[in-house]
Design a protein around this motif. Structure first.
Motif, PDB file in Angstrom:
ATOM      1  N   LEU A  42       0.788  -1.134  -0.137  1.00  0.00           N
ATOM      2  CA  LEU A  42       0.019   0.043   0.060  1.00  0.00           C
ATOM      3  C   LEU A  42       0.989   1.255   0.118  1.00  0.00           C
ATOM      4  O   LEU A  42       1.831   1.350   0.757  1.00  0.00           O
ATOM      5  CB  LEU A  42      -1.012   0.109   1.394  1.00  0.00           C
ATOM      6  N   VAL A  43       0.677   2.134  -0.886  1.00  0.00           N
ATOM      7  CA  VAL A  43       1.492   3.289  -0.987  1.00  0.00           C
ATOM      8  C   VAL A  43       0.509   4.480  -0.605  1.00  0.00           C
ATOM      9  O   VAL A  43      -0.558   4.775  -1.433  1.00  0.00           O
ATOM     10  CB  VAL A  43       2.040   3.638  -2.388  1.00  0.00           C
ATOM     11  N   GLY A  44       0.608   5.145   0.656  1.00  0.00           N
ATOM     12  CA  GLY A  44      -0.176   6.140   1.352  1.00  0.00           C
ATOM     13  C   GLY A  44       0.356   7.472   0.368  1.00  0.00           C
ATOM     14  O   GLY A  44       1.671   7.574   0.619  1.00  0.00           O
ATOM     15  N   VAL A  45      -0.433   8.336   0.186  1.00  0.00           N
ATOM     16  CA  VAL A  45      -0.070   9.807  -0.212  1.00  0.00           C
ATOM     17  C   VAL A  45      -0.174  10.547   0.969  1.00  0.00           C
ATOM     18  O   VAL A  45      -1.371  11.083   1.354  1.00  0.00           O
ATOM     19  CB  VAL A  45      -0.588  10.317  -1.493  1.00  0.00           C
ATOM     20  N   LEU A  46       0.853  11.208   1.447  1.00  0.00           N
ATOM     21  CA  LEU A  46       0.748  12.239   2.737  1.00  0.00           C
ATOM     22  C   LEU A  46       0.447  13.407   2.298  1.00  0.00           C
ATOM     23  O   LEU A  46       0.569  13.668   1.085  1.00  0.00           O
ATOM     24  CB  LEU A  46       2.278  12.161   3.523  1.00  0.00           C
ATOM     25  N   LYS A  47       0.002  14.165   3.051  1.00  0.00           N
ATOM     26  CA  LYS A  47      -0.601  13.683   4.660  1.00  0.00           C
ATOM     27  C   LYS A  47      -2.101  13.288   4.617  1.00  0.00           C
ATOM     28  O   LYS A  47      -2.547  12.650   5.539  1.00  0.00           O
ATOM     29  CB  LYS A  47      -0.413  14.689   5.475  1.00  0.00           C
ATOM     30  N   GLY A  48      -2.805  13.730   3.532  1.00  0.00           N
ATOM     31  CA  GLY A  48      -4.324  13.487   3.471  1.00  0.00           C
ATOM     32  C   GLY A  48      -4.690  12.129   3.454  1.00  0.00           C
ATOM     33  O   GLY A  48      -5.728  11.924   4.289  1.00  0.00           O
ATOM     34  N   ALA A  49      -3.978  10.814   3.209  1.00  0.00           N
ATOM     35  CA  ALA A  49      -4.296   9.844   3.081  1.00  0.00           C
ATOM     36  C   ALA A  49      -4.070   8.912   4.246  1.00  0.00           C
ATOM     37  O   ALA A  49      -4.326   7.608   4.707  1.00  0.00           O
ATOM     38  CB  ALA A  49      -3.771   8.764   2.040  1.00  0.00           C
ATOM     39  N   VAL A  50      -3.606   9.543   5.462  1.00  0.00           N
ATOM     40  CA  VAL A  50      -3.269   8.929   6.912  1.00  0.00           C
ATOM     41  C   VAL A  50      -4.377   8.263   7.350  1.00  0.00           C
ATOM     42  O   VAL A  50      -4.044   7.011   7.684  1.00  0.00           O
ATOM     43  CB  VAL A  50      -2.482   9.873   7.605  1.00  0.00           C
ATOM     44  N   MET A  51      -5.530   8.817   7.483  1.00  0.00           N
ATOM     45  CA  MET A  51      -6.603   8.244   8.039  1.00  0.00           C
ATOM     46  C   MET A  51      -7.166   7.061   7.371  1.00  0.00           C
ATOM     47  O   MET A  51      -7.442   5.979   7.822  1.00  0.00           O
ATOM     48  CB  MET A  51      -7.580   9.044   8.298  1.00  0.00           C
ATOM     49  N   VAL A  52      -7.065   7.570   5.832  1.00  0.00           N
ATOM     50  CA  VAL A  52      -7.905   6.100   5.212  1.00  0.00           C
ATOM     51  C   VAL A  52      -6.662   4.786   5.041  1.00  0.00           C
ATOM     52  O   VAL A  52      -7.220   3.696   5.382  1.00  0.00           O
ATOM     53  CB  VAL A  52      -7.752   6.534   3.589  1.00  0.00           C
ATOM     54  N   MET A  53      -5.400   5.189   5.093  1.00  0.00           N
ATOM     55  CA  MET A  53      -4.473   4.125   5.012  1.00  0.00           C
ATOM     56  C   MET A  53      -4.640   3.354   6.314  1.00  0.00           C
ATOM     57  O   MET A  53      -4.699   2.219   6.463  1.00  0.00           O
ATOM     58  CB  MET A  53      -3.041   4.994   4.909  1.00  0.00           C
ATOM     59  N   ALA A  54      -4.497   3.993   7.557  1.00  0.00           N
ATOM     60  CA  ALA A  54      -4.518   3.385   8.930  1.00  0.00           C
ATOM     61  C   ALA A  54      -5.958   2.526   9.014  1.00  0.00           C
ATOM     62  O   ALA A  54      -5.912   1.390   9.516  1.00  0.00           O
ATOM     63  CB  ALA A  54      -4.688   4.634   9.772  1.00  0.00           C
ATOM     64  N   ASP A  55      -7.075   3.049   8.583  1.00  0.00           N
ATOM     65  CA  ASP A  55      -8.395   2.317   8.730  1.00  0.00           C
ATOM     66  C   ASP A  55      -8.408   1.121   7.735  1.00  0.00           C
ATOM     67  O   ASP A  55      -8.874  -0.101   8.055  1.00  0.00           O
ATOM     68  CB  ASP A  55      -9.573   3.342   8.513  1.00  0.00           C
TER      69      ASP A  55
END
Ligand code: XMP
Ligand code: MG
Length: 183
Positions: A42-55
């Protein structure tokens, strides 16, 4: 934080915490099926995707790896410039790997389109996208997105990772920002 702490900054709650969590469960089940027996990054795009990525990562049943990229396209305004800079690159080499980009929102699509061509030049085995939100009316480029949580109207939204000038990221829901805040 909830909507009552927000004064008049938000005009409404667009997607509730419960709706977000239910949708993330659905998307996680799709991803579990699609990548069964494969290693997924999974590649998360900081910083906005932090919550989506974590959940999303916690809703998956398959083991995954996670890496992060930070790109800038907006400065502190509300309009995409189309000019993308890498502020933080991946720590890992994605050549030959199955990569799923996890995004908070696709607005004009300019940032993601740039990111996808950058990542695809590194030779991943597959490259797909999951985003919580998308604004169909704002699209300036056509992007193939495999997982979309919610299509939303063309209004500036905040919360659940999304910010306006770094504020509101910790709201557990998605709200519409009042025009007086950024006008
Ligand atoms: P584009 O237009 O390139 O935008 O698809 C991508 C990035 O811009 C941010 N963005 C927003 N942030 N509310 C926000 O808080 C919004 O309505 C919004 N629209 C775009 C976001 O970081 C996204 O990845
Ligand atoms: Mg942002």
């Amino acid at each position: 934080m909830d909507v009552n702490d927000m004064g008049t900054d938000l005009t409404k709650v667009l997607v509730t915490q419960e709706e977000i969590q239910a949708k993330i469960e659905e998307i996680a089940a799709e991803i579990d099926r699609e990548y069964e027996g494969k290693d997924l990054l999974l590649v998360g795009v900081l910083k906005g995707a932090v919550m989506v990525m974590a959940d999303l990562a916690r809703a998956l049943h398959s083991p995954v790896k996670m890496d992060w990229m930070a790109v800038s396209s907006y400065g502190s305004g509300t309009q995409s410039s189309g000019v993308v800079r890498i502020l933080k690159d991946l720590d890992t080499d994605i050549a030959g790997k199955h990569v799923l980009v996890v995004e908070d929102i696709i607005d004009s699509g300019l940032t993601l389109s740039w990111l996808l061509s950058n990542l695809s030049s590194r030779g991943p085995a597959s490259l797909r996208v999951a985003t919580l939100l998308r604004k169909p009316e704002a699209a300036k480029v056509d992007i193939d997105v495999q997982h979309v949580g919610f299509d939303i109207p063309n209004e500036f939204v905040v919360g659940y990772g999304l910010d306006y000038a770094e504020r509101y990221r910790n709201l557990p829901f998605i709200g519409t920002l009042a025009e007086h805040v950024y006008a």
